[in-house]
Design a protein around this motif. Sequence first.
Motif, PDB file in Angstrom:
ATOM      1  N   GLY C 311       0.789  -1.042   0.065  1.00 46.28           N
ATOM      2  CA  GLY C 311       0.109  -0.083  -0.165  1.00 46.28           C
ATOM      3  C   GLY C 311       0.700   1.174  -0.017  1.00 46.28           C
ATOM      4  O   GLY C 311       0.473   2.577  -0.895  1.00 46.28           O
ATOM      5  N   LEU C 312       2.280   1.635   0.790  1.00 45.57           N
ATOM      6  CA  LEU C 312       2.711   2.322   0.823  1.00 45.57           C
ATOM      7  C   LEU C 312       3.260   3.054  -0.760  1.00 45.57           C
ATOM      8  O   LEU C 312       3.695   3.725  -0.658  1.00 45.57           O
ATOM      9  CB  LEU C 312       3.842   2.550   1.935  1.00 45.57           C
ATOM     10  CG  LEU C 312       3.305   2.290   3.653  1.00 45.57           C
ATOM     11  CD1 LEU C 312       3.992   2.018   4.951  1.00 45.57           C
ATOM     12  CD2 LEU C 312       2.288   4.023   3.302  1.00 45.57           C
ATOM     13  N   TYR C 313       4.059   1.405  -1.016  1.00 41.45           N
ATOM     14  CA  TYR C 313       5.016   1.898  -1.969  1.00 41.45           C
ATOM     15  C   TYR C 313       3.628   2.416  -3.545  1.00 41.45           C
ATOM     16  O   TYR C 313       4.424   3.112  -4.133  1.00 41.45           O
ATOM     17  CB  TYR C 313       4.615   0.234  -2.525  1.00 41.45           C
ATOM     18  CG  TYR C 313       6.167  -0.023  -3.345  1.00 41.45           C
ATOM     19  CD1 TYR C 313       7.913   1.230  -3.280  1.00 41.45           C
ATOM     20  CD2 TYR C 313       6.426  -0.050  -4.690  1.00 41.45           C
ATOM     21  CE1 TYR C 313       8.843   1.368  -3.990  1.00 41.45           C
ATOM     22  CE2 TYR C 313       7.551   0.038  -5.814  1.00 41.45           C
ATOM     23  CZ  TYR C 313       8.304   0.792  -5.965  1.00 41.45           C
ATOM     24  OH  TYR C 313       9.492   0.583  -6.223  1.00 41.45           O
ATOM     25  N   LEU C 314       2.415   2.027  -3.195  1.00 46.29           N
ATOM     26  CA  LEU C 314       1.924   2.170  -4.422  1.00 46.29           C
ATOM     27  C   LEU C 314       1.245   4.297  -4.243  1.00 46.29           C
ATOM     28  O   LEU C 314       1.417   4.755  -5.005  1.00 46.29           O
ATOM     29  CB  LEU C 314       0.671   1.461  -4.270  1.00 46.29           C
ATOM     30  CG  LEU C 314      -0.424   1.461  -5.162  1.00 46.29           C
ATOM     31  CD1 LEU C 314       0.502   0.740  -6.260  1.00 46.29           C
ATOM     32  CD2 LEU C 314      -0.890   0.437  -5.320  1.00 46.29           C
ATOM     33  N   VAL C 366      -1.676   1.243 -14.346  1.00 42.22           N
ATOM     34  CA  VAL C 366      -2.184   0.030 -14.647  1.00 42.22           C
ATOM     35  C   VAL C 366      -1.895  -1.276 -14.151  1.00 42.22           C
ATOM     36  O   VAL C 366      -1.889  -1.744 -14.140  1.00 42.22           O
ATOM     37  CB  VAL C 366      -2.850   0.276 -16.439  1.00 42.22           C
ATOM     38  CG1 VAL C 366      -3.982   0.654 -16.925  1.00 42.22           C
ATOM     39  CG2 VAL C 366      -1.035  -0.526 -16.958  1.00 42.22           C
ATOM     40  N   GLY C 367       0.045  -0.502 -13.734  1.00 41.56           N
ATOM     41  CA  GLY C 367       0.382  -1.829 -12.788  1.00 41.56           C
ATOM     42  C   GLY C 367       0.846  -2.913 -13.595  1.00 41.56           C
ATOM     43  O   GLY C 367       1.152  -4.131 -12.996  1.00 41.56           O
ATOM     44  N   LEU C 368       1.537  -2.320 -14.826  1.00 39.25           N
ATOM     45  CA  LEU C 368       2.299  -3.326 -15.252  1.00 39.25           C
ATOM     46  C   LEU C 368       3.462  -3.802 -15.375  1.00 39.25           C
ATOM     47  O   LEU C 368       3.885  -2.835 -14.471  1.00 39.25           O
ATOM     48  CB  LEU C 368       2.928  -2.783 -16.836  1.00 39.25           C
ATOM     49  CG  LEU C 368       3.398  -3.155 -17.906  1.00 39.25           C
ATOM     50  CD1 LEU C 368       1.637  -4.266 -18.387  1.00 39.25           C
ATOM     51  CD2 LEU C 368       4.149  -3.003 -19.101  1.00 39.25           C
ATOM     52  N   PRO C 369       4.091  -5.035 -14.298  1.00 38.76           N
ATOM     53  CA  PRO C 369       4.799  -5.739 -14.137  1.00 38.76           C
ATOM     54  C   PRO C 369       6.123  -5.176 -15.145  1.00 38.76           C
ATOM     55  O   PRO C 369       6.107  -4.574 -15.876  1.00 38.76           O
ATOM     56  CB  PRO C 369       5.280  -7.153 -14.421  1.00 38.76           C
ATOM     57  CG  PRO C 369       3.691  -6.893 -14.369  1.00 38.76           C
ATOM     58  CD  PRO C 369       2.933  -6.455 -15.324  1.00 38.76           C
ATOM     59  N   GLY C 370       7.093  -4.738 -13.678  1.00 33.88           N
ATOM     60  CA  GLY C 370       8.541  -4.080 -14.749  1.00 33.88           C
ATOM     61  C   GLY C 370       8.836  -1.903 -14.297  1.00 33.88           C
ATOM     62  O   GLY C 370       9.739  -2.322 -14.676  1.00 33.88           O
ATOM     63  N   LEU C 371       7.368  -1.815 -14.147  1.00 33.23           N
ATOM     64  CA  LEU C 371       6.967  -0.587 -14.080  1.00 33.23           C
ATOM     65  C   LEU C 371       6.330  -0.138 -12.547  1.00 33.23           C
ATOM     66  O   LEU C 371       6.319  -1.623 -12.085  1.00 33.23           O
ATOM     67  CB  LEU C 371       6.404   0.436 -15.059  1.00 33.23           C
ATOM     68  CG  LEU C 371       6.448   0.754 -16.065  1.00 33.23           C
ATOM     69  CD1 LEU C 371       5.891   0.428 -17.428  1.00 33.23           C
ATOM     70  CD2 LEU C 371       7.396   1.030 -16.788  1.00 33.23           C
ATOM     71  N   ALA C 372       6.008   0.615 -12.409  1.00 32.23           N
ATOM     72  CA  ALA C 372       6.280   1.697 -10.933  1.00 32.23           C
ATOM     73  C   ALA C 372       5.174   0.894  -9.917  1.00 32.23           C
ATOM     74  O   ALA C 372       5.165   1.019  -8.865  1.00 32.23           O
ATOM     75  CB  ALA C 372       6.511   3.310 -10.479  1.00 32.23           C
ATOM     76  N   GLY C 373       3.972   0.475 -10.587  1.00 31.22           N
ATOM     77  CA  GLY C 373       2.946   0.517 -10.037  1.00 31.22           C
ATOM     78  C   GLY C 373       2.382  -1.229  -9.475  1.00 31.22           C
ATOM     79  O   GLY C 373       1.901  -1.347  -8.512  1.00 31.22           O
ATOM     80  N   PHE C 374       3.225  -1.995 -10.098  1.00 37.44           N
ATOM     81  CA  PHE C 374       3.161  -3.378  -9.837  1.00 37.44           C
ATOM     82  C   PHE C 374       3.575  -3.949  -8.923  1.00 37.44           C
ATOM     83  O   PHE C 374       2.737  -4.702  -8.156  1.00 37.44           O
ATOM     84  CB  PHE C 374       3.633  -4.049 -11.419  1.00 37.44           C
ATOM     85  CG  PHE C 374       3.885  -5.276 -10.713  1.00 37.44           C
ATOM     86  CD1 PHE C 374       2.751  -6.352 -10.911  1.00 37.44           C
ATOM     87  CD2 PHE C 374       5.093  -6.056 -10.340  1.00 37.44           C
ATOM     88  CE1 PHE C 374       2.053  -7.542 -10.927  1.00 37.44           C
ATOM     89  CE2 PHE C 374       4.289  -7.411 -10.070  1.00 37.44           C
ATOM     90  CZ  PHE C 374       3.548  -8.450 -10.238  1.00 37.44           C
ATOM     91  N   PRO C 375       5.063  -3.873  -8.298  1.00 38.04           N
ATOM     92  CA  PRO C 375       5.325  -3.762  -6.771  1.00 38.04           C
ATOM     93  C   PRO C 375       4.299  -3.660  -5.740  1.00 38.04           C
ATOM     94  O   PRO C 375       3.702  -4.784  -5.220  1.00 38.04           O
ATOM     95  CB  PRO C 375       6.396  -3.366  -6.527  1.00 38.04           C
ATOM     96  CG  PRO C 375       7.462  -2.742  -7.686  1.00 38.04           C
ATOM     97  CD  PRO C 375       5.669  -2.911  -8.674  1.00 38.04           C
ATOM     98  N   GLY C 376       3.624  -2.365  -5.657  1.00 38.52           N
ATOM     99  CA  GLY C 376       3.006  -1.635  -4.773  1.00 38.52           C
ATOM    100  C   GLY C 376       1.685  -3.141  -4.813  1.00 38.52           C
ATOM    101  O   GLY C 376       1.019  -3.423  -3.991  1.00 38.52           O
ATOM    102  N   GLU C 377       0.420  -2.946  -5.776  1.00 38.31           N
ATOM    103  CA  GLU C 377      -0.319  -3.894  -6.683  1.00 38.31           C
ATOM    104  C   GLU C 377      -0.641  -5.796  -6.005  1.00 38.31           C
ATOM    105  O   GLU C 377      -0.992  -5.381  -5.110  1.00 38.31           O
ATOM    106  CB  GLU C 377      -0.940  -3.617  -7.603  1.00 38.31           C
ATOM    107  CG  GLU C 377      -1.483  -2.518  -7.793  1.00 38.31           C
ATOM    108  CD  GLU C 377      -2.369  -2.393  -9.759  1.00 38.31           C
ATOM    109  OE1 GLU C 377      -1.980  -3.337 -10.155  1.00 38.31           O
ATOM    110  OE2 GLU C 377      -2.668  -1.484  -9.715  1.00 38.31           O
ATOM    111  N   LEU C 378       0.971  -5.290  -7.159  1.00 40.90           N
ATOM    112  CA  LEU C 378       1.108  -7.531  -5.779  1.00 40.90           C
ATOM    113  C   LEU C 378       1.240  -7.454  -4.439  1.00 40.90           C
ATOM    114  O   LEU C 378       0.465  -8.171  -4.063  1.00 40.90           O
ATOM    115  CB  LEU C 378       2.758  -7.781  -6.759  1.00 40.90           C
ATOM    116  CG  LEU C 378       2.800  -9.613  -6.269  1.00 40.90           C
ATOM    117  CD1 LEU C 378       1.733 -10.228  -7.197  1.00 40.90           C
ATOM    118  CD2 LEU C 378       3.995  -9.666  -6.863  1.00 40.90           C
TER     119      LEU C 378
END
Lengths: 426, 606, 469
Positions: C311-314, C366-378
Amino acid sequence: MTLLVLAAVSVVLTLLGFFVSVPAFKRLTILGLSLGLLALFATWGRPEAFGPYQVDGVSRVFTLLALLGALWTVGLVRTRRFEFYLLVLYAATGMHLLASTKHLVLMLVALEALSLPLYALATWRRGAGLEAALKYFLLGALAAAFFLYGTALFYGATGSLLAGTPGEGPLYALAVGLLLVGLGFKVALAPFHFWTPDVYQGSPTPVVLFMATGVKAAAFAALLRVVAPASLEALPLLIALSVLLGNLAALSQKEAKRLLAYSSIAHAGYMALALYTGNAQALGFYLLTYVLATGLAFAVLSEVSPDQVPLESLKGLFHKDPLLGLGLFVAALSLLGLPPLAGFWGKYLVFTEAARAGQWGLLVLALLTSAVSAYYYLGLALAVFQKGEAMAAPRPLARSVAFLVALFLLLLGLFPGSLLPALAAG
Amino acid sequence: MALLTTILLPLLGFALLGLFGKRMREPLPGVIASALVLASFLLGVDLLLGGGARFEAEWLPGIPFSLLLDHLSGFMLLIVTGVGFLIHVYAIGYMAGDPGYSRFFAYFNLFIAMMLTLVLADSYPVMFIGWEGVGLASFLLIGFWYQNAQYADSARKAFIVNRIGDLGFLLGMAILWALYGTLSISELKEALEGPLKNPSLLALAGLFLFLGAVGKSAQVPLMVWLPDAMAGPTPVSALIHAATMVTAGVYLIARSSFLYGALPEVSYTIAVVGLLTAFYGALSAFGQTDIKKIVAYSTISQLGYMFLAAGVGAYWVALFHVFTHAFFKALLFLASGSVIHALGGEQDVRKMGGLWKHLPQTRWHGLIGALALGGLPLLSGFWSKDAILTATLTYPFGGAGFYVGALLVAVLTAMYAMRWFVLVFLGEERGHHHPHEAPPVMLWPNHLLALGSVLAGYLALPHPLPNLLEPFLKPALAEVEAHHLSLGAEWGLIALSALVALLGLWLGYTFFQRQAFPAWYLAFERASRESFYVDQAYNALLVNPLKALAEALLQGDLGLLRGYFGLGGAVRGLGQSVARLQAGYLRVYALLFVLGVLVLLGVMRW
Amino acid sequence: MVVLAILLPILFGALLLLGAPRALGVLGALASFLLNLGLFLAHRGSETFAVQLPLVPQAGVYWAFALDGLSALFFLTVGLTVLLGALVARAEGRFLGLALFMEGLLLGLFAARDLLVFYLFFEAALIPALLMLLFYGGEGRLRAIYTFLLFTLAGSLPMLAAILAVKALGGSPTFLLEDLLAHPVRGEAAFWVFLGFALAFAIKTPLFPVHAWLPLFHRENHPAGLADAMGTLYKVGVFAFFRYAIPLAPEGFAELQGLLLFLAALSAIYGAWVAFSAPDFKTLLAYAGVSHMGVAALGVFSGTPEGALGGLYLLAASGVYTGGLFLLAGRLYERLQTLEIGRYRGLSHSAPGLAALALFLFLAMVGLPGLAGFPGELLTLLGAYKASPWLAGFAFLSVIASAAYALTAFQKTFWEEEGRKVADLRGEEWPFAALAVLALVALGVFPGFFLHGLEPLAEAFARILGGGA
């Protein structure tokens, strides 16, 4: 000491009034009030007593505030009649006395001493002002009567005329209740506030400034001595009514002074929260920020017009005169209690007192209503930035004072801790 | 690190071509891209010969970035880079003169990098990087000619439908994480060796992961995006939407065989879905008029076969079919591409025909491809399809019903494969084109693919002939005990399937050369052309209501704000009525004052 | 050092407000970013650079700041986003000055180690936000200002009561965070205290249904997107839940956890869904923000270490990509004089670089892996699933919806028939694009590096709630 100075200055100036020109008289008044302040500072932290006249921390802090209000009023007003300054001086003397005694009879005397000049000042402008002043006078008489009656009952219940004497029973409660009515009228606590909007709107702006600052300070000093020790069940009712009525009614106001009148009712409610624990320091700080902020607001308004100031006419003030505009902006936000302005710390301190007293319900109500108040304070603050044709012919002194006070409100907000010890020392 | 380099090489190509490709002259971008893929291929071969490799780096807390090259991933790596290389080379010719030439190869390299990440991953989240990455590359390539709004729509549709599957993948990971506290495939494999912790929840995880596979591999019910994906240039269809990416779902199941091997019910579901898809794809292929869409539906159908194999537990068979299919399907697509190229962009088979005499090389490519797809005995498609048919009987999750179904699909497959061939190459010329054969750069890859289509099947011949593939893959897959058929039964079945294939091919060959068709066929063809109205049904039942609801919600949200304004107005109104107390009459004030005093005294505790 | 980092942008902001040229502001933003970067690299996971000066010592209030893994991460992303804004937003010097001012206040908010000081910054940051809206906003800005301010205060003033109660009822001698944490509120009071915090932070998250101020706020702000980027950074609700509300009244949180999880999940799907039919970029990004913050909140509300980390990373990453998208919308506005989606199509033809940048930012969102949104979402999903499988599944339907709105908006703007020729990336847009892409890739590829200092905090957080390792 201070009383002596003030009284002496009043007498001397009364005599001098017939000989010197009005501008010179104004300067003399300012000098006199400054002397009073000097006397206050000279004895800061050293209690002195002369019979029922007792100067302690509470007295000094609240007198200081009242004198500040008086000075500001005198500085602002533009009048060709020296009586105005005299009346302010008399009233200031009364305020000091009211703040400096526990003796109920002396308190009543002081109350009248400060009220009578104010009645006169309220009529300074004829017309609507006269009607308002009459209301003020008659209701004030009613309040004074309650105060007197309360004094008598207090003596009956406790055998003493010194406020703060412990007592119990219905008679005691009734007595303190009636005293509260008398003083509550002066600070404009609901439901004894009815005079406020009419008088604020009808009176000259400098006078209103004086009412909002000096009178509140002095009367709250008395409230601290009379009500705080008695832990009254009626207090929550008054506070709740004040913050509700004041803030709600202010929402629909279109005229700045009337708006600030309602705001002053609400602020009286907030200040009264400090009465639970009788913490003079918290109340003093609140009053200081309130005096500065509301004084600043009225000062700006009086530069726009000594008369009524519809919100419409404030539009464009920032573009016309940035300093005045910013001054009003800062004043409104400080009254709202937005950090980092000093008003926040005032609120914070009195709310802490309420929390210490366990008044959570009242606290939440107070906070919710102050969220409501954001609406009208914002109306005031934003009006200056909007497009419009504000008229203002400010004097350089007024501008620099406005700037200094605004700066002070900000600095006080950043370093509130620096002033609190001084207030505590009294 | 060398393992990571296999991924980094094409990724480098993507960055290089993406940033500077515009300034390069043709065919430099294509050459660079092809060379990098070839380098990746060679590196992969080298590593595989060296006995595999591992790579691990810090990534997320508790989730390292781990890669593993074992026989399974190595096998896929070779398909991806090998076939990928051929198609890259083909594209050098096919894309010549396109204004987006370098962009195309940038995307193509991106795809290879992502596909390798998918394949080499030793942890589900890492696989998911590749999983979504290939989805992105697919999106970009389907929408390569983005000025066409319909193509752009197709690209978007592919991505969104894939995302439905991706959600399944994500949720599957969440369950595994909650159960085992790790998402590393190697670690999960070990953790699952003992008795299962929570079988029903694990089954749910398996189903969710399978949903991911369904999305990526265009299985029923998420198959709707693949036919539309033909909007992309033909090499894209060959590489991504036939040979490699769409088989990622099968790879996922095989990679997770340790999981599915322990979940019979889920495996059964997979097999059922696979068979359904095989039917659906085959039936839908009959009515198509777009040369590529026929092949696309055949892909859906063949993918169904693979899932059927994986579902019954014959993971190596599924991969075997992935392997042969990669050759003949790529060949079919590239041959289609050559045809389209020859006809100047024409894709409608109704305007083709009679190309046999115009395309002396491509005609053989088309024929071999179609026959391999149709399962002509001794071609690659025959061996792998037969292995699947046998597997439905010998593997524990199979059954006779699957066998019969698969056999029926085999007939249909042979028929529509011949329909494709007949309509394109035989009969009279129906269009007014001046066909010309493709340049060598496009022909040579096809020669090699044709060779593969013929020979790939000999990697795993039925018992007792040599089977190289099964023992090669075995160590990386879950052990599922298959019972062996008697030699006679086995070869009897082989004969049966050969017969069936020949029958289908003959039927197709004769039937589609007719001038007039019976009425029942025309009705069927109409429904088939519309893919049995699945798209329309989805639009009516799902997409449009969801869109309408989005609109309604937006309006509702504005309403919510108005509601807050209303609340504010109410408070203000309250204030107004309070202010009205302030009527200005002294007697009222006095009265209220005294009343106030009374109330104040009234609330006191006496 | 921390104090310097806070004061630096304020100083530059003040200079700009007094009329210094815009270039100085860019310099200030750069200096601030570099300083923040240095601080991020210098902190070693534990608390460093602690400062403690008396503010109102009588009432137990101290100017207390420190840098830990959490604040260091936000220092970095805030500094970065402001730098991005300073680089490209066509804003006059004073506008940028207000933004820098706000940056300083936000840094103070993140670094505060005293509850009341946090509150001070939380409230004070309102003022520059208001002024930006007031001076540079659109036609309906007054209404937006009122809405924004009243919403914020309706939450933050009750929060003040909760702040007072935390100390009074918990018996802590000061408002210092460590003291408060040693004296958490227990029993029934915890519920009310938490409720006070929750309302304020829910508004600032923002969670459905108290998100209503946000779309209006963004719609009315200056089209350059600078104020919107700052507003995005100001959505600190998730941070505040993690650092203050939940640890200070864990029992209260336990009672409301179900409701909060539900609201977070609802926000996630609702925001994404509404965003699909948004008519213009700002509305789209506003609702997308609601959706993302819903997901982030879900992570923190899960009470698990991985959920909180996620959550925080996102939250941190969304500052960069949502802020970047607002700024990008500003670039589009400059070229097209409209933010309406689909008014002009096919911009890719003439501006491929711009299109690539937009796609990068959208994909990060949209949280594509390899970009900023994904780690947080996962991580959020992994944590949220543990707390509530159903709600996690429900919330993550937004994965589908977000792809739908983002790609639709992208397609309608950059793809299809060319509607109008526009200039491609130029001048200062190049460093902007390079920095944004670099940051998004770095955040996506090396999340472990950025999360390193946060892990012990997340573990401690989960321990307070009785879970975690």
